[in-house]
Design a protein around this motif. Structure first.
Motif, PDB file in Angstrom:
ATOM      1  N   VAL A 118       0.935  -1.270   0.055  1.00  0.00           N
ATOM      2  CA  VAL A 118      -0.130  -0.021  -0.145  1.00  0.00           C
ATOM      3  C   VAL A 118       0.769   1.271   0.133  1.00  0.00           C
ATOM      4  O   VAL A 118       1.599   1.402   0.825  1.00  0.00           O
ATOM      5  N   ARG A 119       0.762   2.042  -1.057  1.00  0.00           N
ATOM      6  CA  ARG A 119       1.605   3.264  -1.103  1.00  0.00           C
ATOM      7  C   ARG A 119       0.493   4.445  -0.702  1.00  0.00           C
ATOM      8  O   ARG A 119      -0.508   4.555  -0.762  1.00  0.00           O
ATOM      9  N   LEU A 120       1.362   5.453  -0.130  1.00  0.00           N
ATOM     10  CA  LEU A 120       0.841   6.927   0.006  1.00  0.00           C
ATOM     11  C   LEU A 120       1.309   7.657  -1.022  1.00  0.00           C
ATOM     12  O   LEU A 120       2.453   7.906  -1.328  1.00  0.00           O
ATOM     13  N   VAL A 121       0.179   8.040  -2.040  1.00  0.00           N
ATOM     14  CA  VAL A 121       0.711   8.718  -3.173  1.00  0.00           C
ATOM     15  C   VAL A 121      -0.109  10.095  -3.190  1.00  0.00           C
ATOM     16  O   VAL A 121      -1.058  10.275  -2.653  1.00  0.00           O
ATOM     17  N   ASP A 122       0.602  10.896  -4.064  1.00  0.00           N
ATOM     18  CA  ASP A 122       0.114  12.399  -4.060  1.00  0.00           C
ATOM     19  C   ASP A 122      -0.723  12.453  -5.486  1.00  0.00           C
ATOM     20  O   ASP A 122      -0.703  11.362  -6.215  1.00  0.00           O
ATOM     21  N   GLY A 123      -1.227  13.626  -5.857  1.00  0.00           N
ATOM     22  CA  GLY A 123      -2.111  13.717  -7.021  1.00  0.00           C
ATOM     23  C   GLY A 123      -1.459  13.435  -8.250  1.00  0.00           C
ATOM     24  O   GLY A 123      -2.133  13.204  -9.393  1.00  0.00           O
ATOM     25  N   SER A 124      -0.017  13.589  -8.227  1.00  0.00           N
ATOM     26  CA  SER A 124       0.564  13.299  -9.575  1.00  0.00           C
ATOM     27  C   SER A 124       1.304  12.000  -9.414  1.00  0.00           C
ATOM     28  O   SER A 124       2.017  11.400 -10.273  1.00  0.00           O
ATOM     29  N   GLY A 125       0.665  10.989  -8.318  1.00  0.00           N
ATOM     30  CA  GLY A 125       1.276   9.570  -8.753  1.00  0.00           C
ATOM     31  C   GLY A 125       2.393   9.309  -7.888  1.00  0.00           C
ATOM     32  O   GLY A 125       3.096   8.002  -8.010  1.00  0.00           O
ATOM     33  N   ARG A 126       3.091  10.234  -7.238  1.00  0.00           N
ATOM     34  CA  ARG A 126       4.593  10.229  -6.756  1.00  0.00           C
ATOM     35  C   ARG A 126       4.368   9.607  -5.140  1.00  0.00           C
ATOM     36  O   ARG A 126       3.530  10.120  -4.337  1.00  0.00           O
ATOM     37  N   THR A 127       4.827   8.725  -4.784  1.00  0.00           N
ATOM     38  CA  THR A 127       4.974   7.995  -3.457  1.00  0.00           C
ATOM     39  C   THR A 127       5.414   8.984  -2.601  1.00  0.00           C
ATOM     40  O   THR A 127       6.498   9.595  -2.877  1.00  0.00           O
ATOM     41  N   GLN A 128       4.760   9.039  -1.481  1.00  0.00           N
ATOM     42  CA  GLN A 128       5.187   9.849  -0.286  1.00  0.00           C
ATOM     43  C   GLN A 128       5.788   8.957   0.881  1.00  0.00           C
ATOM     44  O   GLN A 128       5.198   8.118   1.103  1.00  0.00           O
ATOM     45  N   PRO A 129       6.758   9.552   1.638  1.00  0.00           N
ATOM     46  CA  PRO A 129       7.293   8.935   2.540  1.00  0.00           C
ATOM     47  C   PRO A 129       6.299   8.926   3.841  1.00  0.00           C
ATOM     48  O   PRO A 129       6.123   7.791   4.682  1.00  0.00           O
ATOM     49  N   TRP A 130       5.489   9.661   4.098  1.00  0.00           N
ATOM     50  CA  TRP A 130       4.770  10.030   4.965  1.00  0.00           C
ATOM     51  C   TRP A 130       3.674  11.175   4.634  1.00  0.00           C
ATOM     52  O   TRP A 130       3.984  11.845   3.746  1.00  0.00           O
ATOM     53  N   ILE A 131       2.659  11.197   5.318  1.00  0.00           N
ATOM     54  CA  ILE A 131       1.795  12.002   5.070  1.00  0.00           C
ATOM     55  C   ILE A 131       1.180  12.795   6.545  1.00  0.00           C
ATOM     56  O   ILE A 131       1.081  12.301   7.534  1.00  0.00           O
ATOM     57  N   GLY A 132       1.618  14.175   6.614  1.00  0.00           N
ATOM     58  CA  GLY A 132       1.250  14.928   8.030  1.00  0.00           C
ATOM     59  C   GLY A 132      -0.172  15.167   8.135  1.00  0.00           C
ATOM     60  O   GLY A 132      -0.845  15.457   7.178  1.00  0.00           O
TER      61      GLY A 132
END
Length: 202
Positions: free
Chosen positions: A114-128
């Motif tokens: 399961v990836r944390l992904v932003d609107g452009s499809g880039r994986t995020q290491p964490w979400i604040g």
């Protein structure tokens, strides 16, 4: 007259003796020198104490801030577009506490990744997740992407998601495949019977 002159002479001798003692101790000039040297040091010490007091008050206020208090609202998954492709999941993260938190990891029995992904499809290491705020994971923005599916979720399946936060630890949520807020209590209770494993196929 002679008595007055004698008293005056005695007073002059006493004054001379006092001046001599003052000279031996440094006298007023010595005291002035000490003040000239020590004055800036005293001022510097006062500034340091003020700064320490200010920092101490800041630490105290930070220590009294209430911890993060998370609620996971309206989770759901899009029905898969193709059998082997990834599936996207959405929800709102409500932090009712006085401290920020971070979503570090998500897992599910349904997928290997399961990836944390932003609107452009880039994986995020964490979400604040800010204090006293709501962060929405939604289509076109931040969201979760399930891949390496162990089973392709079907419409109305109930998916277990385990969200791990830096401060709040791991929080479990059950999300329907389909519209948000479409789960019944009975469906959630049934899904909890198969916690951490895939439920039987319908």
């Amino acid at each position: 007259m002679e008595t007055d002159e004698a008293e005056l002479a005695a007073l002059e001798e006493e004054a001379a003796a006092l001046e001599a003692r003052a000279a031996r101790r440094g006298g007023l000039p010595g005291a002035r020198r000490a003040l000239l040297v020590q004055g800036p040091l005293v001022a510097l010490l006062a500034c340091v104490l003020l700064l320490v007091g200010h920092v101490g008050r800041g630490d105290a206020s930070a220590a009294t801030a209430s911890p993060a208090k998370l609620a996971l609202l309206s989770p759901y998954l899009d029905p898969p577009k193709q059998a082997s492709g990834p599936v996207e999941a959405y929800l709102s993260l409500r932090n009712g506490g006085g401290s920020a938190d971070r979503l570090l990891d998500v897992s599910t029995p349904w997928a290997t990744t399961v990836r944390l992904v932003d609107g452009s499809g880039r994986t995020q290491p964490w979400i604040g997740v800010p204090a006293d705020a709501t962060l929405s994971l939604h289509p076109g923005g931040l969201h979760l992407e399930l891949s390496g599916l162990r089973r392709t979720p079907a419409l109305h399946d109930v998916i277990q998601l385990d969200l791990t936060f830096a401060q709040s630890g791991t929080v479990h949520v059950w999300a329907p495949v389909g519209p948000a807020n479409s789960l019944t209590v009975e469906e959630v209770m049934h899904a909890m019977d198969y916690m951490d494993r895939l439920p039987p196929q319908k």
